[in-house]
Write an enzyme that holds these catalytic residues in place. Structure first.
Site, short mmCIF file in Angstrom:
data_model
loop_
_atom_site.label_atom_id
_atom_site.label_comp_id
_atom_site.label_asym_id
_atom_site.label_seq_id
_atom_site.Cartn_x
_atom_site.Cartn_y
_atom_site.Cartn_z
N GLU A 79 -9.09 1.98 0.54
CA GLU A 79 -10.03 1.83 1.65
C GLU A 79 -11.48 1.66 1.19
O GLU A 79 -12.34 1.31 1.99
CB GLU A 79 -9.92 3.03 2.60
CG GLU A 79 -8.61 3.03 3.37
CD GLU A 79 -8.43 4.26 4.25
OE1 GLU A 79 -9.18 5.25 4.05
OE2 GLU A 79 -7.55 4.24 5.11
N GLU A 110 7.82 12.68 -10.69
CA GLU A 110 6.72 13.62 -10.90
C GLU A 110 6.97 14.57 -12.06
O GLU A 110 6.07 15.29 -12.48
CB GLU A 110 6.48 14.43 -9.63
CG GLU A 110 7.56 15.43 -9.28
CD GLU A 110 7.18 16.29 -8.09
OE1 GLU A 110 7.16 17.52 -8.25
OE2 GLU A 110 6.90 15.73 -7.02
#
Length: 272
Positions: A79, A110
């Protein structure tokens, strides 16, 4: 030791609650998040100061995370270009398991303690950059390994975690610990912890961009004009700054490509 984000919810028998009761309880818990963030403001300020200083000499900001945390980093990074008109690679979000993990969970991604540094190295990371690990639990191996490797390579590190005294925070030069406590659904850190992380990431990039001059007054003068809504907003901003009518302001905005450039062009020609 059990982390606070993994402790049992304060609520039980959720399936027996009415919709109204569920909403009231979730909303009550959400109201505690901003208070938790406020307690971490001094930590947030320290990390922002470092990021700003590094960016002023050509550095970049890298987020690393897994699952919800990784997705939040990718969202915040993506963004920045449309909001502030910065290059797409100034703020980079990296998620364990690669971009495919944004939409679909990648099992055990992960847990690889070495992969984050491999992912960072693909961007030719240097000592000018900053790496921020995002992990609600503060125990994610992918993030721990990435921060550890960054430290070994003299790269500034920060983190956003939702437990105190975590392994991730121990690896970060500038840790941010927002302790959000048990979730409404036990262990569902996409809820309060995720909200807290989103608030902190908003603060990080917004404040850094303001410090870098990407906001004027309170306006996004460098925003990308990527849709009609933003063109209309930009036109109004040019009108307010110059006193031009809507048609003339819109033409100038389109020709110059940004609110900042349009207003600067107007002021330069007005003085001439």
């Amino acid at each position: 030791m059990q982390t606070s984000t993994e402790r049992d919810s304060h609520y039980n028998h959720l399936e027996q609650m009415s919709v109204a009761e569920i909403l009231q309880h979730i909303n009550y818990e959400d109201q505690t998040v901003a208070v938790s963030v406020s307690k971490a403001l001094p930590q947030i300020e320290k990390l922002i100061t470092v990021i700003t200083a590094r960016m002023k000499v050509g550095g970049r900001l890298f987020y690393i995370g897994a699952g919800t945390s990784g997705r939040l980093g990718v969202v915040d990074a993506s963004e920045c270009p449309p909001t502030f008109g910065v290059p797409f690679d100034l703020v980079v979000g990296i998620i364990a398991g690669g971009d495919g993990a944004i939409r679909k969970a990648v099992e055990f991604a992960e847990d690889d303690i070495n992969q984050a540094w491999k992912d960072l190295s693909a961007f030719n990371i240097t000592h000018k950059d900053v790496v921020v690990g995002i992990a609600a639990s503060g125990t994610t191996p992918y993030v721990i390994g990435g921060l550890k490797a960054a430290n070994q390579n003299k790269i500034a590190t920060g983190c956003v975690v939702c437990n105190s005294g975590s392994p991730v925070a121990a690896e970060a030069n500038y840790p941010i610990e927002v302790v959000t406590g048990p979730e409404f659904i036990t262990g569902s850190t996409r809820m309060k912890a995720g909200t807290a992380q989103k608030l902190v990431l908003n603060m990080l990039t917004t404040t850094v961009m303001i410090q870098l001059g990407r906001v004027k007054g309170n306006k996004m003068v460098d925003m990308q004009l990527s849709n009609n809504k933003l063109v209309d907003r930009g036109t109004k901003m040019v009108m307010n700054a110059t006193g031009l009518d809507e048609t003339t302001a819109a033409k100038m905005l389109k020709k110059q490509g940004s609110v900042r450039k349009a207003v600067d062009f107007y002021n330069q020609n007005k003085q001439a």
